[in-house]
Structures are given as C-alpha cells and as structure tokens.
Design a protein around this motif. Structure first.
Motif, short mmCIF file in Angstrom:
data_model
loop_
_atom_site.label_atom_id
_atom_site.label_comp_id
_atom_site.label_asym_id
_atom_site.label_seq_id
_atom_site.Cartn_x
_atom_site.Cartn_y
_atom_site.Cartn_z
N ARG A 1 47.81 -49.04 60.73
CA ARG A 1 46.57 -49.66 61.21
C ARG A 1 45.52 -48.60 61.40
O ARG A 1 45.80 -47.50 61.85
CB ARG A 1 46.81 -50.37 62.54
N ARG A 2 44.28 -48.93 61.07
CA ARG A 2 43.15 -48.08 61.41
C ARG A 2 42.05 -48.98 61.94
O ARG A 2 41.88 -50.11 61.48
CB ARG A 2 42.70 -47.23 60.24
N GLY B 1 46.04 -51.11 49.03
CA GLY B 1 44.85 -51.71 49.63
C GLY B 1 45.02 -52.00 51.11
O GLY B 1 46.08 -51.80 51.69
N TRP B 2 43.96 -52.48 51.70
CA TRP B 2 43.90 -52.74 53.13
C TRP B 2 43.52 -54.18 53.39
O TRP B 2 42.64 -54.73 52.72
CB TRP B 2 42.86 -51.82 53.79
N ASP B 3 44.15 -54.82 54.35
CA ASP B 3 43.74 -56.14 54.84
C ASP B 3 42.88 -55.92 56.07
O ASP B 3 43.25 -55.18 56.98
CB ASP B 3 44.97 -56.98 55.22
N SER B 4 41.72 -56.56 56.10
CA SER B 4 40.78 -56.39 57.21
C SER B 4 40.71 -57.63 58.07
O SER B 4 40.70 -58.75 57.56
CB SER B 4 39.37 -56.10 56.67
N ALA B 5 40.64 -57.42 59.39
CA ALA B 5 40.47 -58.54 60.33
C ALA B 5 40.04 -58.01 61.69
O ALA B 5 40.69 -57.12 62.23
CB ALA B 5 41.77 -59.33 60.47
N GLU B 6 38.95 -58.50 62.20
CA GLU B 6 38.47 -58.24 63.56
C GLU B 6 38.50 -56.77 63.97
O GLU B 6 39.12 -56.38 64.94
CB GLU B 6 39.30 -59.05 64.56
N GLY B 7 37.80 -55.91 63.21
CA GLY B 7 37.67 -54.51 63.58
C GLY B 7 38.91 -53.67 63.31
O GLY B 7 39.04 -52.58 63.82
N THR C 1 38.23 -49.97 62.54
CA THR C 1 36.93 -49.77 61.91
C THR C 1 35.80 -49.81 62.93
O THR C 1 34.71 -49.38 62.66
CB THR C 1 36.68 -50.85 60.85
N GLY C 2 36.06 -50.30 64.10
CA GLY C 2 35.09 -50.31 65.18
C GLY C 2 35.82 -50.08 66.49
O GLY C 2 36.97 -50.47 66.64
N TYR C 3 35.17 -49.44 67.42
CA TYR C 3 35.83 -49.14 68.68
C TYR C 3 35.96 -50.37 69.56
O TYR C 3 36.59 -50.31 70.60
CB TYR C 3 35.09 -48.03 69.42
N GLY C 4 35.40 -51.47 69.14
CA GLY C 4 35.50 -52.68 69.94
C GLY C 4 36.94 -53.10 70.19
O GLY C 4 37.27 -53.66 71.22
N ALA C 5 37.82 -52.83 69.25
CA ALA C 5 39.23 -53.19 69.42
C ALA C 5 39.89 -52.36 70.51
O ALA C 5 40.89 -52.75 71.07
CB ALA C 5 39.97 -52.99 68.10
#
Length: 89
Positions: free
Chosen positions: A32-33, A16-22, A35-39
């Motif tokens: 790491r991947r 599984g994946w842990d998600s935080a701030e994009g 999810t938004g280019y904001g990072a």
C-alpha cells in the motif's frame, strides 16, 4: 540470532496499482502507498499545513547542519582510529 522488521520480496509493481480513497495497492504483492495524507490524519484537522518560507529555510539549514556534523564526527572517529592503528614511522 534476532532480527527486526520483516522479510519482504522485491516486487517491481509492474502489474499496476488499484486506487481508492487516497490509497493505492499493488495488484501483485499488496503493497500500500498513500497518495494523500488524509488517510493518515485524524478528522477535524486542517487539510494542509504549509510552513512559512522562513520556517522552511530554517528547517533545511538545521537538517544540513545535522548531516554535516554527523559526517564530520564519523570522519574524525575514522581518522583517529586509523592513526591509532597505523602510527607514523
């Protein structure tokens, strides 16, 4: 002998994946991947830059032309080298 890059195991990311701030991180391997280019974008830029449909079409055609010409070039090189190695009898 010299190598580039790094050797990485082949993790199927089944834990599984842990998600935080994009960003998402695999629990098993730490991959790491984003999810938004904001990072990846510096602050102060517009949220999204969407090219016009005309520009998208031109970019697609340009990419298709580049791929086709590369393939054609490689096939021509292969054909010429084959002819040099195996002349007709």
């Amino acid at each position: 002998m010299r190598s580039t890059g790094r050797l990485v195991g082949n993790c199927p990311h089944i834990s599984g994946w842990d998600s935080a701030e994009g960003e998402e991180r695999c629990r098993a391997c730490g991959t790491r991947r984003f999810t938004g280019y904001g990072a990846l974008r510096p602050p102060g830029l517009p949220v999204a830059l969407t090219p016009s449909p005309r520009d998208q079409t031109r970019a697609d055609r340009s990419a298709a032309h580049a791929i086709a010409s590369t393939i054609r070039h490689r096939l021509n090189r292969w054909a010429l080298s084959r002819a040099a190695l195996c002349p007709a009898a």
